[in-house]
Design a protein around this motif. Sequence first.
Motif, PDB file in Angstrom:
ATOM      1  N   GLY A 263      -2.666   5.658   4.753  1.00  0.00           N
ATOM      2  CA  GLY A 263      -3.194   6.573   3.743  1.00  0.00           C
ATOM      3  C   GLY A 263      -3.182   6.048   2.331  1.00  0.00           C
ATOM      4  N   HIS A 264      -2.615   4.838   2.122  1.00  0.00           N
ATOM      5  CA  HIS A 264      -2.504   4.247   0.782  1.00  0.00           C
ATOM      6  C   HIS A 264      -1.659   5.124  -0.136  1.00  0.00           C
ATOM      7  CE1 HIS A 264      -6.789   2.498   1.733  1.00  0.00           C
ATOM      8  NE2 HIS A 264      -5.850   2.022   2.536  1.00  0.00           N
ATOM      9  N   ASN A 265      -0.641   5.758   0.425  1.00  0.00           N
ATOM     10  CA  ASN A 265       0.186   6.691  -0.347  1.00  0.00           C
ATOM     11  C   ASN A 265       1.663   6.477  -0.028  1.00  0.00           C
ATOM     12  OD1 ASN A 265      -1.890   8.448  -1.633  1.00  0.00           O
ATOM     13  ND2 ASN A 265      -2.392   8.961   0.482  1.00  0.00           N
ATOM     14  N   GLU A 266       2.280   5.477  -0.635  1.00  0.00           N
ATOM     15  CA  GLU A 266       3.715   5.257  -0.432  1.00  0.00           C
ATOM     16  C   GLU A 266       4.509   6.210  -1.323  1.00  0.00           C
ATOM     17  OE1 GLU A 266       5.563   1.344  -0.042  1.00  0.00           O
ATOM     18  OE2 GLU A 266       3.553   0.484  -0.232  1.00  0.00           O
ATOM     19  N   LYS A 267       5.361   7.014  -0.680  1.00  0.00           N
ATOM     20  CA  LYS A 267       6.172   7.977  -1.419  1.00  0.00           C
ATOM     21  C   LYS A 267       7.580   8.007  -0.841  1.00  0.00           C
ATOM     22  CE  LYS A 267       2.563   9.572  -3.731  1.00  0.00           C
ATOM     23  NZ  LYS A 267       2.406   9.357  -5.190  1.00  0.00           N
ATOM     24  N   GLN A 268       8.583   8.158  -1.722  1.00  0.00           N
ATOM     25  CA  GLN A 268       9.936   8.400  -1.250  1.00  0.00           C
ATOM     26  C   GLN A 268      10.032   9.832  -0.713  1.00  0.00           C
ATOM     27  OE1 GLN A 268      13.090   7.490  -3.973  1.00  0.00           O
ATOM     28  NE2 GLN A 268      12.417   5.380  -4.303  1.00  0.00           N
ATOM     29  N   ASN A 269      10.871  10.017   0.289  1.00  0.00           N
ATOM     30  CA  ASN A 269      11.011  11.353   0.878  1.00  0.00           C
ATOM     31  C   ASN A 269      11.390  12.405  -0.160  1.00  0.00           C
ATOM     32  OD1 ASN A 269      10.347  10.429   3.397  1.00  0.00           O
ATOM     33  ND2 ASN A 269      12.432  10.438   4.209  1.00  0.00           N
ATOM     34  N   ILE A 270      12.279  12.061  -1.087  1.00  0.00           N
ATOM     35  CA  ILE A 270      12.685  13.026  -2.097  1.00  0.00           C
ATOM     36  C   ILE A 270      11.510  13.401  -2.992  1.00  0.00           C
ATOM     37  CG2 ILE A 270      13.514  11.226  -3.671  1.00  0.00           C
ATOM     38  CD1 ILE A 270      14.910  14.815  -3.227  1.00  0.00           C
ATOM     39  N   GLU A 271      10.639  12.442  -3.250  1.00  0.00           N
ATOM     40  CA  GLU A 271       9.445  12.719  -4.061  1.00  0.00           C
ATOM     41  C   GLU A 271       8.514  13.685  -3.335  1.00  0.00           C
ATOM     42  OE1 GLU A 271       5.830  10.218  -6.270  1.00  0.00           O
ATOM     43  OE2 GLU A 271       7.357   9.176  -5.084  1.00  0.00           O
ATOM     44  N   VAL A 272       8.380  13.504  -2.016  1.00  0.00           N
ATOM     45  CA  VAL A 272       7.558  14.417  -1.219  1.00  0.00           C
ATOM     46  C   VAL A 272       8.100  15.837  -1.303  1.00  0.00           C
ATOM     47  CG1 VAL A 272       6.792  14.990   1.125  1.00  0.00           C
ATOM     48  CG2 VAL A 272       6.820  12.595   0.365  1.00  0.00           C
ATOM     49  N   VAL A 273       9.402  15.979  -1.117  1.00  0.00           N
ATOM     50  CA  VAL A 273      10.034  17.309  -1.143  1.00  0.00           C
ATOM     51  C   VAL A 273       9.889  17.944  -2.530  1.00  0.00           C
ATOM     52  CG1 VAL A 273      12.206  18.563  -0.877  1.00  0.00           C
ATOM     53  CG2 VAL A 273      11.638  16.696   0.698  1.00  0.00           C
ATOM     54  N   GLN A 274      10.111  17.171  -3.566  1.00  0.00           N
ATOM     55  CA  GLN A 274       9.989  17.702  -4.926  1.00  0.00           C
ATOM     56  C   GLN A 274       8.553  18.119  -5.242  1.00  0.00           C
ATOM     57  OE1 GLN A 274      11.649  14.330  -6.994  1.00  0.00           O
ATOM     58  NE2 GLN A 274      13.706  15.218  -7.086  1.00  0.00           N
ATOM     59  N   THR A 275       7.582  17.372  -4.744  1.00  0.00           N
ATOM     60  CA  THR A 275       6.179  17.725  -4.982  1.00  0.00           C
ATOM     61  C   THR A 275       5.826  19.029  -4.284  1.00  0.00           C
ATOM     62  OG1 THR A 275       5.599  15.380  -5.161  1.00  0.00           O
ATOM     63  CG2 THR A 275       3.790  16.929  -4.812  1.00  0.00           C
ATOM     64  N   ILE A 276       6.316  19.210  -3.054  1.00  0.00           N
ATOM     65  CA  ILE A 276       6.094  20.482  -2.350  1.00  0.00           C
ATOM     66  C   ILE A 276       6.692  21.632  -3.153  1.00  0.00           C
ATOM     67  CG2 ILE A 276       6.696  21.824  -0.298  1.00  0.00           C
ATOM     68  CD1 ILE A 276       6.632  19.156   1.268  1.00  0.00           C
ATOM     69  N   CYS A 277       7.889  21.425  -3.663  1.00  0.00           N
ATOM     70  CA  CYS A 277       8.541  22.474  -4.470  1.00  0.00           C
ATOM     71  C   CYS A 277       7.716  22.818  -5.702  1.00  0.00           C
ATOM     72  CB  CYS A 277       9.937  22.025  -4.875  1.00  0.00           C
ATOM     73  SG  CYS A 277      11.124  21.953  -3.516  1.00  0.00           S
ATOM     74  N   SER A 278       7.162  21.804  -6.359  1.00  0.00           N
ATOM     75  CA  SER A 278       6.347  22.039  -7.561  1.00  0.00           C
ATOM     76  C   SER A 278       5.086  22.825  -7.236  1.00  0.00           C
ATOM     77  CB  SER A 278       5.974  20.705  -8.201  1.00  0.00           C
ATOM     78  OG  SER A 278       7.126  20.032  -8.667  1.00  0.00           O
ATOM     79  N   ILE A 279       4.441  22.497  -6.100  1.00  0.00           N
ATOM     80  CA  ILE A 279       3.236  23.231  -5.701  1.00  0.00           C
ATOM     81  C   ILE A 279       3.579  24.682  -5.383  1.00  0.00           C
ATOM     82  CG2 ILE A 279       1.415  23.395  -3.956  1.00  0.00           C
ATOM     83  CD1 ILE A 279       1.563  20.325  -3.699  1.00  0.00           C
ATOM     84  N   GLU A 282       4.078  26.851  -8.344  1.00  0.00           N
ATOM     85  CA  GLU A 282       2.805  27.276  -8.930  1.00  0.00           C
ATOM     86  C   GLU A 282       2.144  28.382  -8.116  1.00  0.00           C
ATOM     87  OE1 GLU A 282      -1.679  25.422  -9.410  1.00  0.00           O
ATOM     88  OE2 GLU A 282       0.033  24.045  -9.367  1.00  0.00           O
ATOM     89  N   LEU A 283       2.137  28.224  -6.779  1.00  0.00           N
ATOM     90  CA  LEU A 283       1.384  29.143  -5.926  1.00  0.00           C
ATOM     91  C   LEU A 283       2.173  30.398  -5.564  1.00  0.00           C
ATOM     92  CD1 LEU A 283      -0.290  26.581  -3.466  1.00  0.00           C
ATOM     93  CD2 LEU A 283      -1.271  27.621  -5.523  1.00  0.00           C
ATOM     94  N   VAL A 284       3.478  30.263  -5.371  1.00  0.00           N
ATOM     95  CA  VAL A 284       4.329  31.413  -4.998  1.00  0.00           C
ATOM     96  C   VAL A 284       5.587  31.360  -5.862  1.00  0.00           C
ATOM     97  CG1 VAL A 284       5.284  32.703  -3.045  1.00  0.00           C
ATOM     98  CG2 VAL A 284       3.520  30.989  -2.627  1.00  0.00           C
ATOM     99  N   PRO A 285       5.475  31.609  -7.143  1.00  0.00           N
ATOM    100  CA  PRO A 285       6.620  31.418  -8.043  1.00  0.00           C
ATOM    101  C   PRO A 285       7.779  32.362  -7.741  1.00  0.00           C
ATOM    102  CG  PRO A 285       4.803  32.541  -9.165  1.00  0.00           C
ATOM    103  CD  PRO A 285       4.279  32.091  -7.846  1.00  0.00           C
ATOM    104  N   LYS A 286       8.983  31.850  -7.951  1.00  0.00           N
ATOM    105  CA  LYS A 286      10.184  32.664  -7.784  1.00  0.00           C
ATOM    106  C   LYS A 286      11.304  32.048  -8.633  1.00  0.00           C
ATOM    107  CE  LYS A 286      12.503  30.357  -3.906  1.00  0.00           C
ATOM    108  NZ  LYS A 286      13.711  30.026  -4.693  1.00  0.00           N
TER     109      LYS A 286
END
Length: 367
Positions: A263-279, A282-286
Amino acid sequence: MKILVTGGAGFIGSAVTRHIIKNTSDSVINLDKLTYAGNLQSLEHIEKSDRYTFEQVDICDRAELDRVFKQHTPDAVMHLAAESHVDRSITGPAEFIQTNIVGTYTLLEAAREYWNTLDDSAKLAFRFHHISTDEVYGDLPHPDEQDDNAFDKELPLFTEQTSYAPSSPYSASKASSDHLVRAWLRTYGFPTIVTNCSNNYGPYHFPEKLIPLVILNALEGKDLPVYGKGDQIRDWLYVEDHARALYKVVTEGKVGETYNIGGHNEKQNIEVVQTICSILDELVPKKPKYAEQIMFVNDRPGHDRRYAIDSSKMSKELNWTPIETFETGLRKTVQWYLDNQQWCQNVQSGSYQRERLGQINTKTQGE
């Protein structure tokens, strides 16, 4: 073409089946045992097509495979049926040996016997496409392991020539199946092609894998477990991009070739988890924010630190490149899970509640 897709009710298999029915004039025979990870609800949008047929069959059942080949007379096989979760393979490797090795052998023999009954033109056109993983290659150097003098050098990637060095029962079983497929080409002249892909993500993913697990746990206020320091690196491939690539290979790829799909997308696992949290923020704030639920846990036994694929061969020879960036694909994925909570509830069996799998009991008997 009539294409026999094994594991067509699974995550990648259902994406391939949907792609073929929606975007081509070909037919699909979906052969799936319907284990915990296979779900026909993933195909509800195409199941009424007159170009789609379902057969509930175990790839280890030779008699049923022979019946399917004789009844449906496919022009190609796309073999995706496999046990695929590393953690499950650590806890119970026997299923992985049976399905991934014995099952692939059984399917190869059934397909070869059928192939031998075809006339010369049909024989020449037939393809057996075996779908595998980048995990068969083991792992790659991690940025943390580079000395100062090597800091500016590009880190290596998996190529089609990379030697196999599997680390887990899962990857060892897939490596074994890859070797079987190539041996059937070399020994019997059976027309095979192999592809090895990076980590897939996207809609309809069973929630034992990292991305759907994190999304659903986050929404339910549960811990978001991250192995070790979360610095393991993966190359992430959106599943619909992968489905397009696989169809390219089975229709345009050359017999005997291997194609790496990334996929041409190297990411650290922690970065993946943090990005999900950020999305989700935005979409379901709490409050507190979702990242507060992240919890670091003991690492997986034998955990590979880095995977990364060089898919330039796919680009140069078959004119394929991924459409989705990690950012666009992940946003689509999070939104899909938000919109399809009923599917998520339906696919989770009573015996699996997103608990951690794959831990080794190191206590000796009597302790």
